[in-house]
Design an enzyme around this catalytic site. Structure first.
Site, PDB file in Angstrom:
ATOM      1  N   ASP A 103      -1.202  -3.298  -9.080  1.00  0.00           N
ATOM      2  CA  ASP A 103      -1.888  -2.836  -7.877  1.00  0.00           C
ATOM      3  C   ASP A 103      -0.906  -2.646  -6.717  1.00  0.00           C
ATOM      4  O   ASP A 103      -0.203  -3.577  -6.338  1.00  0.00           O
ATOM      5  CB  ASP A 103      -2.957  -3.879  -7.516  1.00  0.00           C
ATOM      6  CG  ASP A 103      -3.987  -3.351  -6.549  1.00  0.00           C
ATOM      7  OD1 ASP A 103      -3.673  -2.420  -5.779  1.00  0.00           O
ATOM      8  OD2 ASP A 103      -5.118  -3.871  -6.555  1.00  0.00           O
ATOM      9  N   GLY A 146      -4.960   6.833  -6.377  1.00  0.00           N
ATOM     10  CA  GLY A 146      -4.835   8.284  -6.442  1.00  0.00           C
ATOM     11  C   GLY A 146      -3.786   8.880  -5.543  1.00  0.00           C
ATOM     12  O   GLY A 146      -3.687  10.110  -5.431  1.00  0.00           O
ATOM     13  N   ASP A 172     -11.484   2.149  -3.923  1.00  0.00           N
ATOM     14  CA  ASP A 172     -12.317   1.172  -4.613  1.00  0.00           C
ATOM     15  C   ASP A 172     -13.787   1.582  -4.679  1.00  0.00           C
ATOM     16  O   ASP A 172     -14.328   2.185  -3.745  1.00  0.00           O
ATOM     17  CB  ASP A 172     -12.234  -0.186  -3.908  1.00  0.00           C
ATOM     18  CG  ASP A 172     -10.875  -0.846  -4.079  1.00  0.00           C
ATOM     19  OD1 ASP A 172     -10.115  -0.421  -4.973  1.00  0.00           O
ATOM     20  OD2 ASP A 172     -10.584  -1.779  -3.316  1.00  0.00           O
TER      21      ASP A 172
END
Length: 369
Positions: A116, A170, A191
């Protein structure tokens, strides 16, 4: 396919929760339906020792033992980290320790890594190249790609097959370069939340991305919220149906201890899962959109076609005079249709076959001849 801890447990997840989730994935039938990756999200991390080795915190006293337990249930274990100095929840990230962490994950028996962006984006990239000029943005995005490539190479050196999931929302059209840095899947969006507005927006934003997905490398519109929030039966079905049409990863995030027959039936519907997991791996394209009605279609490996009619509007829709666009779907008049949600054979159809689609609902058809 699998289950991720964040949507339900967030930062409160523990070793006990993951063991219980493993048990429930088996007893509910979800494992046998294909949900095999059991993924621990953020907040498992402790501190690094003097040698830089990362340790778990008190919530996860023995990650190797946990992996053994999960594997003993016929499941695979996933874990979470970040290319930055910290994770989203401000726990220890992998920056500068990529090889150490990859070796550690492999030694535990980890099968999946969600990586992440978080602090790497907010601190490292922006501190290195401040400003919003075109040149600064190019440098920032190159740093991001390099960071993901570093962990890719570290995973390869670890010698263990580990699914590599990029979570970077993205940025910089990741679908164009994700495979180059070893990604098996990459987030295409911000999210998700358990609201129909957010779910439908994310789904519709996937239009045009089909050519970037295929076996081994997938567009990821984020985890499933089926069973969460106040989603209705039709909204849950639309969520599952759209992700299946998108050939998306199916990572559930609900409370497995409170599974209802309704939610279980959606998550384990063999026919909708078969569309999602079709070995041809062709993501759906949107072939019609007018007002709240959209039609999406994808080819399947056996020569049949999956066609979905979505009603994103606030009223029940009576499709009269709206073409099904069978030719664009790769089908033709006279093909037989099966309604997946109703588990019902409809017989031959044509472009003018009428359908009624509930508010926020969907009709998913399998077309064959």
């Amino acid at each position: 396919m699998g289950w991720n801890s964040w949507n339900w447990f967030a930062e409160k997840v523990t070793d006990k929760d993951i063991r219980q989730a493993a048990d429930l994935l088996v007893s509910s039938g979800m494992r046998d339906a294909g949900y095999v990756y059991l993924n621990i999200d953020d907040t498992w991390e402790g501190s690094r020792d003097a040698n830089g080795v990362l340790h778990t915190n008190a919530k996860f006293p023995d990650m190797k033992a946990l992996a053994d337990y999960v594997h003993g249930k016929g499941l695979k274990l996933g874990i979470y980290s970040s290319p930055g100095p910290q994770t989203c929840a401000r726990f220890e990230g992998s920056l500068g320790h990529e090889d150490q962490d990859a070796e550690l994950f492999a030694s535990w028996g980890i099968d999946y890594l969600k990586y992440d962006l978080c602090s790497f984006h907010n601190k490292v990239m922006r501190q290195a190249y401040s400003g919003d000029s075109a040149e600064a943005m190019v440098h920032q995005y190159k740093m991001m790609r390099d960071a993901y490539e570093r962990m890719h190479q570290a995973l390869l050196r670890s010698g263990r097959p580990i699914v590599y999931s990029l979570c970077q929302y993205g940025f910089d059209s990741v679908w164009q370069w994700g495979p180059e840095v070893g990604a098996n899947l990459w987030r295409t969006t911000g999210d998700i939340t358990p609201t129909f507005d957010r779910i439908s927006l994310i789904g519709r934003e996937q239009a045009g991305l089909a050519r970037y997905a295929g076996p081994g490398h997938w567009n990821d519109p984020d985890m499933l919220e089926i069973g969460n929030g106040k989603l209705t039966l039709d909204e849950n079905r639309t969520h599952m149906g759209m992700w299946a049409m998108l050939a998306a990863p199916l990572l559930a995030g609900n409370n497995l201890s409170q599974l209802t027959p309704e939610i279980t039936s959606i998550l384990t519907n063999r026919e909708i899962i078969a569309i999602d997991q079709d070995r041809l791996g062709k993501e759906a394209d949107r072939i019609f959109a007018e007002g709240p009605i959209e039609i999406w279609a994808r080819p399947l490996a056996d020569g049949s076609k999956a066609l979905a009619i979505f009603n994103f509007g606030e009223q029940r829709a009576y499709l009269r005079g709206i073409s099904l666009h069978l030719e664009q779907a790769g089908a033709a008049k006279g093909w037989n249709a099966r309604d997946i949600w109703m588990a019902k054979e409809l017989g031959p159809i044509s472009d003018s076959t009428p359908f009624t689609v509930p508010r926020h609902g969907s009709v998913i058809l399998c077309l064959s001849h």
